[in-house]
Design an enzyme around this catalytic site. Sequence first.
Site, PDB file in Angstrom:
ATOM      1  N   HIS A   1      44.620  44.745  30.774  1.00  0.00           N
ATOM      2  CA  HIS A   1      43.927  43.546  31.262  1.00  0.00           C
ATOM      3  C   HIS A   1      43.049  43.105  30.095  1.00  0.00           C
ATOM      4  CE1 HIS A   1      41.936  40.710  33.712  1.00  0.00           C
ATOM      5  NE2 HIS A   1      41.577  41.456  34.738  1.00  0.00           N
TER       6      HIS A   1
ATOM      7  N   ARG B   1      49.551  37.078  35.819  1.00  0.00           N
ATOM      8  CA  ARG B   1      49.156  38.345  36.448  1.00  0.00           C
ATOM      9  C   ARG B   1      50.343  38.837  37.261  1.00  0.00           C
ATOM     10  NH1 ARG B   1      43.776  40.311  39.459  1.00  0.00           N
ATOM     11  NH2 ARG B   1      43.177  40.373  37.269  1.00  0.00           N
TER      12      ARG B   1
ATOM     13  N   ARG C   1      38.246  36.338  40.860  1.00  0.00           N
ATOM     14  CA  ARG C   1      37.447  35.931  39.688  1.00  0.00           C
ATOM     15  C   ARG C   1      38.285  35.667  38.464  1.00  0.00           C
ATOM     16  NH1 ARG C   1      33.760  40.007  41.120  1.00  0.00           N
ATOM     17  NH2 ARG C   1      35.435  40.357  42.575  1.00  0.00           N
ATOM     18  N   THR C   2      39.335  36.432  38.237  1.00  0.00           N
ATOM     19  CA  THR C   2      40.100  36.218  37.003  1.00  0.00           C
ATOM     20  C   THR C   2      40.790  34.849  37.030  1.00  0.00           C
ATOM     21  OG1 THR C   2      40.438  38.595  36.815  1.00  0.00           O
ATOM     22  CG2 THR C   2      41.864  37.209  35.495  1.00  0.00           C
TER      23      THR C   2
HETATM   24  C1  NCD Z   1      40.312  44.103  37.932  1.00  0.00           C
HETATM   25  C2  NCD Z   1      41.803  43.948  38.050  1.00  0.00           C
HETATM   26  O1  NCD Z   1      42.305  43.108  38.779  1.00  0.00           O
HETATM   27  O2  NCD Z   1      42.465  44.702  37.370  1.00  0.00           O
HETATM   28  N1  NCD Z   1      39.563  43.063  38.480  1.00  0.00           N
HETATM   29  C3  NCD Z   1      39.429  41.895  37.859  1.00  0.00           C
HETATM   30  O3  NCD Z   1      40.216  41.500  37.035  1.00  0.00           O
HETATM   31  N2  NCD Z   1      38.332  41.194  38.160  1.00  0.00           N
HETATM   32  C4  NCD Z   1      39.861  45.388  38.436  1.00  0.00           C
HETATM   33  C5  NCD Z   1      40.092  45.707  39.868  1.00  0.00           C
HETATM   34  O4  NCD Z   1      40.821  45.025  40.583  1.00  0.00           O
HETATM   35  O5  NCD Z   1      39.549  46.731  40.291  1.00  0.00           O
END
Ligand code: NCD
Length: 331
Positions: free
Chosen positions: A155, A127, A77-78
């Site tokens: 984040h 990331r 999703r990110t």
């Molecule tokens: C989070 C992440 O990657 O830190 N998820 C995200 O960004 N959608 C939290 C997670 O992975 O639990």
Amino acid sequence: MADKTTTTAVRRRSGRSSGFVWGRKHLLGLEDLEPAELLHVLDTAAGFKSVSTRSIKKVPALRGKVVVNLFFEDSTRTRTSFTLSAQRLSADVIDFTGKSSSVNKGETLVDTARNIEAMGVDIMVLRHAAAGAPHLLARKVGCSVVNAGDGAHEHPTQGLLDLFTIREIKKKVEGLTVAIVGDIAHSRVARSNIFALRKLGARIILVGPRTLVPDQMRQLGAEISHDLDAVLPACDVVNMLRIQFERLQSAAFPSVEEYSRLFGLHAERLRLARPDLLVLHPGPINRGLELDSAVADGPHSGILRQVTNGLAVRMAVLYLVHQAALAVNGK
Ligand code: NCD
């Protein structure tokens, strides 16, 4: 720090001695942000939110600019959210995942980033599994850097979209009681939430087993509890975190059944909560562990709202860092 200098430079350039001016060319974390900066991102995001409801979901703010997603950790999703946000601002977007890159041939992160930058990139969204990786890049490249999650550190855009969703639904942040439940020790989402919520005056209670909620987290200004049932009746918001199995060095609790019984949110436990409790989760959900489907898909859930709001928040972040870069670099 480079960011502070940048802020000052933009303040001077804008010729305004008072009043708020966004001056950060990078967004690396929420720890350094002032409350006025947090509010400015939220207000800018609120302006962008309407774009998603139009039949033509685009504005020209980043037309002719290039955004590259540099993702060295798994993400659905990110990464999609950053891609779509950049596209809605009319930027060109390149997706670059660590698994298919020359990093596997021994190239360093900085070399990879500098080579990509040499192709004319304006914003890098990074990331990475190492805490501090985006801070390093921000010192080594000339373009803007946005942190999309660095190890267990921060984040920031997730923290901002959680804040946006809370403010949108509760109409305020100050004075709210927010429980962050679960794997706090390994959670960059928890840290960014704590920094942001504290600055805007919320009370934060971290809840989970002792192995996942270290006592040192009190230093960030949060309370700690190991008893969700005791905390739940006082909460306006609960942010349920995923157990980060990939980051656990050893078993943090005896069994998933026990974890779910003590710290999972299910319909029966919800009876202890206020009728207007807001339930958040950054995703991906371990269904049946942190959350039962009845709760994840039920009336208290703000989870899909978070995803929708993530677009507006990331549009705001990309737009603001680029505006600051223009002011500083003059290009
Ligand atoms: C989070 C992440 O990657 O830190 N998820 C995200 O960004 N959608 C939290 C997670 O992975 O639990």
